[in-house]
Design a protein around this motif. Structure first.
Motif, PDB file in Angstrom:
ATOM      1  N   HIS A  41      -9.956   5.726  -3.811  1.00  0.00           N
ATOM      2  CA  HIS A  41      -8.804   5.312  -3.147  1.00  0.00           C
ATOM      3  C   HIS A  41      -9.136   3.723  -2.619  1.00  0.00           C
ATOM      4  O   HIS A  41     -10.205   3.364  -2.488  1.00  0.00           O
ATOM      5  CB  HIS A  41      -8.530   6.123  -1.806  1.00  0.00           C
ATOM      6  N   SER A  42      -8.190   3.355  -1.755  1.00  0.00           N
ATOM      7  CA  SER A  42      -8.376   2.141  -1.185  1.00  0.00           C
ATOM      8  C   SER A  42      -7.396   2.227   0.209  1.00  0.00           C
ATOM      9  O   SER A  42      -6.362   3.007   0.257  1.00  0.00           O
ATOM     10  CB  SER A  42      -7.768   0.843  -1.782  1.00  0.00           C
ATOM     11  N   HIS A  62       0.775  -1.077   0.071  1.00  0.00           N
ATOM     12  CA  HIS A  62       0.149  -0.003   0.161  1.00  0.00           C
ATOM     13  C   HIS A  62       0.739   1.425   0.030  1.00  0.00           C
ATOM     14  O   HIS A  62       0.552   2.303  -0.479  1.00  0.00           O
ATOM     15  CB  HIS A  62      -1.015  -0.079   1.333  1.00  0.00           C
ATOM     16  N   GLN A  69      -8.750  -2.718   1.087  1.00  0.00           N
ATOM     17  CA  GLN A  69      -8.054  -3.483   0.154  1.00  0.00           C
ATOM     18  C   GLN A  69      -8.387  -5.053   0.122  1.00  0.00           C
ATOM     19  O   GLN A  69      -8.453  -5.634  -1.378  1.00  0.00           O
ATOM     20  CB  GLN A  69      -6.687  -3.244   0.254  1.00  0.00           C
ATOM     21  N   GLU A 101     -12.960   5.270  -0.008  1.00  0.00           N
ATOM     22  CA  GLU A 101     -12.132   4.553   0.297  1.00  0.00           C
ATOM     23  C   GLU A 101     -12.556   3.015   0.389  1.00  0.00           C
ATOM     24  O   GLU A 101     -13.546   3.027   1.305  1.00  0.00           O
ATOM     25  CB  GLU A 101     -11.407   5.045   1.637  1.00  0.00           C
ATOM     26  N   ASP A 132      -2.481   2.693  -4.327  1.00  0.00           N
ATOM     27  CA  ASP A 132      -3.716   2.012  -3.711  1.00  0.00           C
ATOM     28  C   ASP A 132      -4.348   0.744  -4.622  1.00  0.00           C
ATOM     29  O   ASP A 132      -4.789   1.027  -5.775  1.00  0.00           O
ATOM     30  CB  ASP A 132      -4.698   3.286  -3.777  1.00  0.00           C
TER      31      ASP A 132
END
Length: 260
Positions: free
Chosen positions: A156-157, A57, A231, A228, A61
């Motif tokens: 995003h992640s 990460h 992941q 977000e 992302d």
């Protein structure tokens, strides 16, 4: 000898910093992916990182670009994304702040960012940061000139665990001064059932922590949200497609509420 311009960073054969997909998309949504890529310019080698570190990460992302591309296809939405790793320069930070060209990310030192000159910093800003944000500004200027409505969606992640602390949310929605769009989306996500939705989680958006949405959305008074996704939920193709389909279903509903 005085050099008025920073030294060139990207070689002629290297990819451009920014990609604009579906520039003629008819959707009111403009999708942005600040941390889509993990490339490092050849001139910078591996930034002194151990093998595999750039895949974590800290380098990008994970999963965010694939989700964004699927979402763009569903919505016929323009997507603007960045090719180079945030460890080279973070396109969601104001140039010059400590986290713009990080010396350490999470608990990992970035040796290639130590001791670089002002000219080298300037080259990263000029060749990577600026083209990305110029592409966003150009797209928005064209839409506003055509009187086209627009909402910015920054994809995003986030990691399931950060510095030993587990993060329970499947998805987080970020905003700063303009919460309405994000809160409408949060209501719809909660109605899906089985989701723990973070409001300004895993972190709160401020002018110090973010650049893209405060500058391009808030200064223009445009609706926006930072999304977000955890992941582990988008680490593979089925997860990426499922989350893209979810937002392809929900974002138009938010837009419909917004326009009423």
């Amino acid at each position: 000898m005085f050099h008025p311009y920073p030294p060139s960073l990207l070689a002629a054969h290297e990819p451009a910093a920014v990609t604009v997909e579906r520039p003629q998309g008819i959707s009111p949504f403009l999708l942005l992916c600040d941390h889509a890529g993990q490339a490092i310019p050849q001139r910078l080698g591996d930034l002194g990182l151990a093998s595999g570190e750039i895949d974590r990460h800290i380098g990008w992302d994970i999963g965010a670009l694939n989700v964004s591309q699927h979402l763009g296809q569903h919505l016929d939405a323009t997507l603007i994304h960045q090719h180079y790793s945030r460890l080279v320069i973070d396109c969601n930070r104001t140039p010059g702040v400590v986290t713009s060209i990080p010396l350490i990310s999470e608990l990992t030192a970035i040796p290639g960012n130590h001791g670089i000159t002002a000219a080298e910093m300037g080259a990263r800003e000029q060749e990577i940061f600026q083209p990305y944000h110029q592409a966003i500004a150009h797209t928005l200027n064209n839409r506003l000139a055509q009187d086209r409505p627009c909402a910015l969606i920054a994809m995003h992640s986030f990691t399931p665990v950060f510095k030993g602390e587990a993060r329970p949310w499947q998805v987080g929605l970020l905003f700063n001064r303009q919460p309405k769009f994000a809160l409408l989306l949060a209501e719809l996500l909660r109605e899906e059932g089985g989701l723990q939705v973070g409001i300004n989680q895993p972190y709160a958006m401020t002018d110090a922590t973010d650049y893209t949405l405060p500058v391009h959305a808030e200064r223009r008074a445009l609706p926006y949200v930072g999304i977000e996704i955890r992941q582990d939920l988008i680490a593979d193709a089925p997860g990426q497609q499922a989350w893209a389909a979810r937002f392809a279903r929900l974002l138009p509903q938010v837009w419909q509420h917004w326009e009423i």
